[in-house]
Design a protein around this motif. Structure first.
Motif, mmCIF file in Angstrom:
data_model
loop_
_atom_site.group_PDB
_atom_site.id
_atom_site.type_symbol
_atom_site.label_atom_id
_atom_site.label_comp_id
_atom_site.label_asym_id
_atom_site.label_seq_id
_atom_site.Cartn_x
_atom_site.Cartn_y
_atom_site.Cartn_z
ATOM 1 N N UNK A 260 29.577 25.939 7.340
ATOM 2 C CA UNK A 260 30.689 26.841 7.045
ATOM 3 C C UNK A 260 30.184 28.265 7.243
ATOM 4 N N UNK A 261 31.101 29.154 7.651
ATOM 5 C CA UNK A 261 30.756 30.569 7.655
ATOM 6 C C UNK A 261 31.030 31.113 6.262
ATOM 7 N N UNK A 267 29.754 39.259 5.836
ATOM 8 C CA UNK A 267 28.536 38.428 5.853
ATOM 9 C C UNK A 267 28.650 37.395 6.969
ATOM 10 N N UNK A 268 29.619 36.475 6.815
ATOM 11 C CA UNK A 268 29.920 35.506 7.874
ATOM 12 C C UNK A 268 28.744 34.608 8.257
ATOM 13 N N UNK A 281 36.433 27.195 -4.623
ATOM 14 C CA UNK A 281 36.574 28.420 -3.819
ATOM 15 C C UNK A 281 35.355 29.347 -3.881
ATOM 16 N N UNK A 282 34.770 29.501 -5.071
ATOM 17 C CA UNK A 282 33.591 30.358 -5.230
ATOM 18 C C UNK A 282 32.436 29.961 -4.323
ATOM 19 N N UNK A 283 32.371 28.670 -4.057
ATOM 20 C CA UNK A 283 31.226 28.161 -3.291
ATOM 21 C C UNK A 283 31.421 28.258 -1.780
ATOM 22 N N UNK A 284 32.546 28.840 -1.396
ATOM 23 C CA UNK A 284 32.708 29.107 0.035
ATOM 24 C C UNK A 284 31.955 30.380 0.424
ATOM 25 N N UNK A 285 31.462 31.086 -0.609
ATOM 26 C CA UNK A 285 30.582 32.225 -0.372
ATOM 27 C C UNK A 285 29.153 31.705 -0.374
ATOM 28 N N UNK A 286 28.307 32.322 0.433
ATOM 29 C CA UNK A 286 26.993 31.680 0.551
ATOM 30 C C UNK A 286 26.035 32.079 -0.555
#
Ligand SMILES: [Zn+2]
Ligand SMILES: [Zn+2]
Length: 295
Positions: A260-261, A267-268, A281-286
């Motif tokens: 996932x990006x 950041x991406x 949802x929080x864990x879609x951030x790295x």
């Protein structure tokens, strides 16, 4: 019937602009689509189209002095895998930013690593054991889901990071080992192996046709572990039905091959996040920093 052709060739090109115009005209006349890079170092291309048109393309391209013995690899796919036909001139075939130090002659990259066929890789390991070290020539995120067993994976986000890595001193203890450099299809290691030799690595090898050729020969029953990362919508390909999953979710460390990006646009980063963590949802951030940055 549609197919895709992949190829590269290192040979001196005196006038890359002229080669570009000729290739563009040729591809357009045959209705092909894809990406071709030309430079003073040679040519690197992926083109899709009708088989007959691709055959005409090969025949015409081989007429160019130096391209006579180009090896064209055929692959599944076609014209529609590409949005357009793009032919570009660049200073080098891979963006290592090493073109000033690389010399290319009629036989290819001068003083590159010794080419090994997949079976010769095994012979080398049988003969020298731990003195053989695999060195990943790709970006670090590619190696996260698949690599040679016990391979050294440099800390690289892009090919540009290799020179600082090699000069950092981190790998100096490997300079007298037998280094087998490897990458997806072989083109990156044509250059990387020469860059390593220039920096004091004494005995450097490269795998003919890269991981792709090795995988065709040994699949998951050799020295390879995991998936092969690929630069299209598939992201990763398995060599067999018993490929192991070696990627680790950055949140829970569970096994996964799901990329996932990072959800923070600035950041991406391309990271591994498992199917379970992905639901939060929080864990879609790295990282937690990236999650906070959006609030
Ligand atoms: Zn997870
Ligand atoms: Zn991030």
């Amino acid at each position: 019937m549609q197919k895709i052709l992949l190829y590269y060739k290192f040979t001196p090109v005196k006038d890359p602009e002229l080669l570009k115009l000729w290739q563009k005209t040729l591809c357009d006349s045959l209705g092909l689509r894809g990406r071709i890079l030309v430079s003073r170092q040679g040519i690197n291309g992926t083109v899709g189209g009708n088989i007959d048109d691709l055959k005409s393309y090969c025949k015409a391209t081989k007429q160019f002095p130096g391209f006579k013995d180009i090896v064209f690899k055929w692959s599944e796919g076609g014209r529609d895998n590409f949005p357009r036909m793009s032919v570009k001139v660049k200073p080098e075939l891979v963006a290592f930013e090493s073109w000033q130090e690389i010399e290319v002659n009629e036989r290819g990259v001068v003083d590159g690593g010794t080419h090994l066929k997949p079976e010769q890789v095994h012979e080398l390991v049988e003969q020298y054991g731990d003195d053989v070290v695999f060195f990943d020539g790709r970006n670090q995120y590619e190696a996260k889901v698949g690599r040679f067993k016990n391979a050294i994976v440099p800390d690289t986000r892009t090919s540009r990071d290799f020179i600082p890595e090699l000069e950092s001193g981190k790998y100096d203890h490997l300079k007298d080992k037998k280094i087998v450099s490897y990458c997806t299809g072989g083109i990156r290691c044509e250059l990387l192996s020469a860059m390593m030799k220039k920096r004091g690595f004494e005995d450097v090898y490269q795998i003919d046709g890269g991981i792709v050729k090795y995988g065709e020969k040994y699949g998951d029953d050799g020295l390879w572990e995991g998936q092969l990362y690929v630069f299209d919508s598939r992201m990763g390909v398995d060599f067999s039905d018993h490929a192991t999953v070696i990627g680790e979710c950055i949140h829970c460390q569970g096994r996964t091959s799901n990329y996932e990006n990072c959800a923070l646009p600035s950041c991406n980063d391309l990271v591994l996040i498992c199917e379970t963590c992905k639901q939060t949802p929080d864990k879609l951030y790295h990282t937690s920093e990236c999650a906070k940055a959006t609030v």
